[in-house]
Write a protein that holds these residues in place. Sequence first.
Motif, PDB file in Angstrom:
ATOM      1  N   ASP A 195       0.821  -1.228   0.000  1.00 27.21           N
ATOM      2  CA  ASP A 195       0.000   0.000   0.000  1.00 27.21           C
ATOM      3  C   ASP A 195       0.849   1.271   0.000  1.00 27.21           C
ATOM      4  N   GLN A 196       2.161   1.137   0.195  1.00 32.36           N
ATOM      5  CA  GLN A 196       3.048   2.315   0.157  1.00 32.36           C
ATOM      6  C   GLN A 196       3.577   2.596  -1.257  1.00 32.36           C
ATOM      7  N   VAL A 197       3.398   1.641  -2.161  1.00 29.56           N
ATOM      8  CA  VAL A 197       3.902   1.812  -3.525  1.00 29.56           C
ATOM      9  C   VAL A 197       2.914   2.656  -4.317  1.00 29.56           C
ATOM     10  N   SER A 198       3.405   3.709  -4.964  1.00 28.13           N
ATOM     11  CA  SER A 198       2.509   4.617  -5.682  1.00 28.13           C
ATOM     12  C   SER A 198       1.937   3.956  -6.937  1.00 28.13           C
ATOM     13  N   ALA A 199       0.750   4.409  -7.321  1.00 29.57           N
ATOM     14  CA  ALA A 199       0.092   3.901  -8.532  1.00 29.57           C
ATOM     15  C   ALA A 199       0.963   4.183  -9.757  1.00 29.57           C
ATOM     16  N   GLU A 200       1.668   5.324  -9.743  1.00 30.10           N
ATOM     17  CA  GLU A 200       2.528   5.697 -10.873  1.00 30.10           C
ATOM     18  C   GLU A 200       3.678   4.696 -11.034  1.00 30.10           C
ATOM     19  N   GLU A 201       4.271   4.291  -9.894  1.00 29.96           N
ATOM     20  CA  GLU A 201       5.396   3.354  -9.970  1.00 29.96           C
ATOM     21  C   GLU A 201       4.950   1.994 -10.497  1.00 29.96           C
ATOM     22  N   ILE A 231       4.340  -8.646 -11.835  1.00 24.90           N
ATOM     23  CA  ILE A 231       4.097  -7.531 -10.897  1.00 24.90           C
ATOM     24  C   ILE A 231       4.178  -8.053  -9.460  1.00 24.90           C
ATOM     25  N   GLY A 232       3.660  -9.284  -9.257  1.00 20.53           N
ATOM     26  CA  GLY A 232       3.749  -9.902  -7.932  1.00 20.53           C
ATOM     27  C   GLY A 232       5.196 -10.066  -7.508  1.00 20.53           C
ATOM     28  N   LYS A 233       6.056 -10.457  -8.451  1.00 20.50           N
ATOM     29  CA  LYS A 233       7.493 -10.606  -8.180  1.00 20.50           C
ATOM     30  C   LYS A 233       8.112  -9.239  -7.894  1.00 20.50           C
ATOM     31  N   PHE A 234       7.639  -8.215  -8.600  1.00 16.80           N
ATOM     32  CA  PHE A 234       8.125  -6.843  -8.391  1.00 16.80           C
ATOM     33  C   PHE A 234       7.850  -6.399  -6.958  1.00 16.80           C
ATOM     34  N   TYR A 235       6.638  -6.698  -6.456  1.00 16.59           N
ATOM     35  CA  TYR A 235       6.301  -6.367  -5.070  1.00 16.59           C
ATOM     36  C   TYR A 235       7.250  -7.072  -4.099  1.00 16.59           C
ATOM     37  N   GLU A 236       7.569  -8.335  -4.396  1.00 16.79           N
ATOM     38  CA  GLU A 236       8.480  -9.086  -3.524  1.00 16.79           C
ATOM     39  C   GLU A 236       9.865  -8.452  -3.494  1.00 16.79           C
ATOM     40  N   ASP A 237      10.256  -7.845  -4.598  1.00 16.61           N
ATOM     41  CA  ASP A 237      11.578  -7.210  -4.661  1.00 16.61           C
ATOM     42  C   ASP A 237      11.650  -5.937  -3.830  1.00 16.61           C
ATOM     43  N   ILE A 238      10.534  -5.217  -3.716  1.00 14.43           N
ATOM     44  CA  ILE A 238      10.604  -3.883  -3.100  1.00 14.43           C
ATOM     45  C   ILE A 238       9.886  -3.747  -1.753  1.00 14.43           C
ATOM     46  N   CYS A 239       9.027  -4.721  -1.382  1.00 16.63           N
ATOM     47  CA  CYS A 239       8.272  -4.617  -0.119  1.00 16.63           C
ATOM     48  C   CYS A 239       8.784  -5.646   0.882  1.00 16.63           C
ATOM     49  N   VAL A 240       9.243  -5.182   2.030  1.00 15.60           N
ATOM     50  CA  VAL A 240       9.883  -6.088   2.981  1.00 15.60           C
ATOM     51  C   VAL A 240       8.953  -7.194   3.473  1.00 15.60           C
ATOM     52  N   VAL A 241       7.676  -6.900   3.726  1.00 15.25           N
ATOM     53  CA  VAL A 241       6.786  -7.938   4.272  1.00 15.25           C
ATOM     54  C   VAL A 241       6.556  -9.073   3.280  1.00 15.25           C
ATOM     55  N   ASP A 242       6.745  -8.818   1.984  1.00 11.83           N
ATOM     56  CA  ASP A 242       6.540  -9.839   0.951  1.00 11.83           C
ATOM     57  C   ASP A 242       7.807 -10.630   0.644  1.00 11.83           C
ATOM     58  N   GLN A 243       8.938 -10.234   1.222  1.00 14.14           N
ATOM     59  CA  GLN A 243      10.196 -10.905   0.913  1.00 14.14           C
ATOM     60  C   GLN A 243      10.388 -12.162   1.764  1.00 14.14           C
ATOM     61  N   SER A 244      11.066 -13.156   1.190  1.00 17.46           N
ATOM     62  CA  SER A 244      11.418 -14.355   1.955  1.00 17.46           C
ATOM     63  C   SER A 244      12.476 -13.972   2.985  1.00 17.46           C
ATOM     64  N   PHE A 245      12.239 -14.336   4.225  1.00 21.41           N
ATOM     65  CA  PHE A 245      13.103 -13.948   5.348  1.00 21.41           C
ATOM     66  C   PHE A 245      14.481 -14.595   5.187  1.00 21.41           C
ATOM     67  N   VAL A 246      15.558 -13.795   5.240  1.00 17.10           N
ATOM     68  CA  VAL A 246      16.901 -14.337   4.991  1.00 17.10           C
ATOM     69  C   VAL A 246      17.294 -15.432   5.988  1.00 17.10           C
ATOM     70  N   LYS A 247      16.795 -15.364   7.229  1.00 13.72           N
ATOM     71  CA  LYS A 247      17.160 -16.366   8.237  1.00 13.72           C
ATOM     72  C   LYS A 247      16.308 -17.635   8.139  1.00 13.72           C
TER      73      LYS A 247
END
Length: 294
Positions: A195-201, A231-247
Amino acid sequence: MAISAQMVKELREKTGAGMMDCKKALTETNGDMEAAIDFLREKGIAKAAKKSDRIAAEGTTYILTEGNEAVIIEVNSETDFVAKNEGFQILVKELAAHLLANKPASVEEAAGQTMDNGATVESHINAAVAKIGEKISLRRFEILTKGDNDAFGAYLHMGGRIGVLTLVEGSTDADAAKDVSMHIAALAPKYVSRDQVSAEEIEREREVLTQQALNEGKPENIVAKMVEGRIGKFYEDICVVDQSFVKNPDVKVGQFVESKGGKIKSFVRYEVGEGIEKRVDNFAEEVMNQVNKG
């Protein structure tokens, strides 16, 4: 517009594409760097656009937490050697303590404030410059405030080359919050959630991905579906809650924090010198100039 060698070099660094491809992309887009990145991505030449500028300036990041308040700062120096200097490290801690206690709204406002020793922040930094012999500057800072039932995650990577301050709401587990900061240091997300990613981006990314799919020769009737998947993959790249936890890559960061009863409210990630262009000395050229003068 004339395309300079420096522009071609910058585009190469950001995309990893070849020199001629970069020159063509800049020519086609009339020197617009962002448009040239998109052009290369659409052609499938640049797999991922590296938007961040080359890390150049030296210095350190530092985090100070006191109760329900914390400050993260970046202080720059000219060399890494000075960044490790004890006098420089003391100055950084003094600046952090002043900022947390006085909460100026900006670096400019901070410069004119009086410190405990009676000097202004600007004068105090200048005194350190005179003593250490290098230009030193307070580049940026951010102050975060939490509630009694929240936690700060403070993490400094490589002695301060990267600093991350995370605020987790609804959980007092500081170790879990620090783990999130370590993850953010490693993967450098831009946002907490979608929800923090702008519609323009998102629209810009969708246009690039659509053109990319069409250029790959994919049928138009499946392009839209493919693009939504990407686009779903794009969200995973830029939104921390959607990223796989490194640990623990089996869970998303958002799920990990929820398992601790919390939610990521915000984070600040500073990388020393990001976005600062540093003068590159050509020593061979400098020596030849001196020889020719002689």
